[in-house]
Design an enzyme around this catalytic site. Structure first.
Site, PDB file in Angstrom:
ATOM      1  N   LYS A 142       0.182   5.505   8.267  1.00 46.42           N
ATOM      2  CA  LYS A 142       0.716   5.747   6.915  1.00 46.42           C
ATOM      3  C   LYS A 142      -0.429   5.790   5.892  1.00 46.42           C
ATOM      4  CE  LYS A 142       1.771   2.090   4.778  1.00 46.42           C
ATOM      5  NZ  LYS A 142       1.177   1.149   3.843  1.00 46.42           N
ATOM      6  N   THR A 200       0.875  -1.178   0.000  1.00 42.66           N
ATOM      7  CA  THR A 200       0.000   0.000   0.000  1.00 42.66           C
ATOM      8  C   THR A 200       0.909   1.225   0.000  1.00 42.66           C
ATOM      9  OG1 THR A 200      -1.559  -1.261   1.331  1.00 42.66           O
ATOM     10  CG2 THR A 200      -1.956   1.105   1.139  1.00 42.66           C
ATOM     11  N   LYS A 214      -7.253   1.267  -3.123  1.00 41.85           N
ATOM     12  CA  LYS A 214      -6.817   0.603  -1.887  1.00 41.85           C
ATOM     13  C   LYS A 214      -6.820   1.586  -0.706  1.00 41.85           C
ATOM     14  CE  LYS A 214      -4.839  -1.782   1.268  1.00 41.85           C
ATOM     15  NZ  LYS A 214      -5.639  -2.670   2.113  1.00 41.85           N
TER      16      LYS A 214
END
Ligand SMILES: NC(=O)c1ccc[n+]([C@@H]2O[C@H](COP(=O)([O-])OP(=O)(O)OC[C@H]3O[C@@H](n4cnc5c(N)ncnc54)[C@H](OP(=O)(O)O)[C@@H]3O)[C@@H](O)[C@H]2O)c1
Length: 307
Positions: free
Chosen positions: A239, A94, A170
């Site tokens: 993140k 990701t 995502k």
């Protein structure tokens, strides 16, 4: 296929093992070499350097974050320098939309092919070949990677010709999951403070209005205060929300809920939550409500004064 696999963390280990089980020839590399051994016992070829993973049809990266992918791809003897013409880099981490764009350009300039294929599903799903894979890139390249995706996931969703599309999808999905965790945490704090049993409350809601596994699984983790060992660590959750906000800023899309979630993750990390699962943001509302704290004027305060 003859494939290299870089990044044997919580996710990568199960994914690489499933490639082996499907009959692919897999060469594995990890920064910390000890993590290579269990896969070698299952038939993988060990690589001491990144470059030794890049001799086949494709190389897969499943690394923590942008910095890790940048160092492996653009560093000394990195993927860009050594992957042969026409071979594919499949980036399954990701990462940011911006890095995905940069990778697409760099690979095209090096006459290599690039697909972004981030995944939904936790480490248990990676082991059980139950991942959902979101893939984007030139359709013929995505098709060429099908045997790899089929070996690692239960379903692959092509979402566009530009790799960065998969990264945006995502990130938006993880934003939604984090929102669910926060909402569960607040609702459970509310009923918990009123003395209502969290387990019974959760049974009621997840057997009626909120039947998705996500509500059941994360709700249970919050009620049971079960945040270790981390399947998806809190710094990685932070993140993802940070990268969601960066993508939102680039597209001029205000996301007030994502801003709130970012602060939730910062609070969790500031209070020493680095090693916890990201679902631990679901306990912050209860803490804010004073649940689990000694009552004001309790023994400790009386005994030790206020100095
Ligand atoms: N865990 C989940 O539930 C989940 C679900 C979907 C997607 N993801 C995404 O999948 C990716 C991997 O997640 P994970 O849970 O497997 O993470 P993880 O367990 O922390 O593993 C991270 C991997 O990246 C490597 N790495 C980190 N920094 C590096 C650097 N500077 N240079 C080279 N290698 C580096 C680590 O190597 P070392 O062993 O040397 O530390 C390890 O192999 C992340 O992008 C995450 O957001 C995770």
């Amino acid at each position: 296929m003859n494939v290299g696999f870089i990044g044997l963390g919580n996710m990568g280990t199960g994914m690489a093992a499933n490639l082996l089980r499907a009959g692919h020839h897999v060469t594995v590399y990890n920064r910390t070499p000890g993590r290579v051994r269990p896969l070698v016992e299952e038939g993988a070829h060990p690589a001491a350097r990144v470059r030794d993973t890049c001799g086949g049809d494709a190389v897969i990266t499943m690394l923590a974050d942008d910095a890790a992918v940048e160092s492996v791809v653009f560093g000394h003897e990195g993927v860009i320098d050594v992957l042969r013409d026409g071979a594919v880099h499949v980036s399954m981490s990701t990462i940011s939309v911006a890095l995905s764009e940069r990778l697409a350009t760099a690979h095209a300039n090096a006459r290599q092919r690039f697909v972004a294929a981030p995944v939904f599903g936790r480490p248990e799903a990676a082991v059980a070949r139950k991942l959902f894979i979101v893939a984007a890139g030139a359709p013929d390249v995505v098709d060429a990677c099908r045997p790899l995706f089929d070996a690692m996931g239960q379903q692959t969703f092509p979402v566009g010709d530009e790799p960065k599309t998969a990264n945006l999808v995502k990130l938006s999905g993880n934003f939604l999951i984090a929102s669910v965790i926060e909402a569960l945490g607040e609702a459970l704090a509310l009923v918990g403070k009123a003395g209502i049993d969290g387990r019974r409350y959760l049974d009621l809601l997840t057997s009626t209005l909120f039947t998705a596994p996500l509500y059941k699984n994360y709700g249970r983790q919050i009620v049971e205060q079960r945040f270790e060992p981390a399947g998806f660590a809190a710094p990685l959750g932070e993140k993802d929300i940070r990268l969601t906000l960066a993508a939102a800023e680039a597209l001029r899309v205000p996301m007030p809920l994502a801003s709130l979630l970012r602060d939730r993750f910062l609070t969790l990390l500031a209070r020493g939550g680095e090693a916890l699962d990201w679902s631990a943001i679901g306990q912050l509302a209860a803490k804010d409500a004073g649940l689990g704290d000694p009552p004001a004027g309790s023994e400790t305060e009386q005994e030790h004064g206020n100095g």
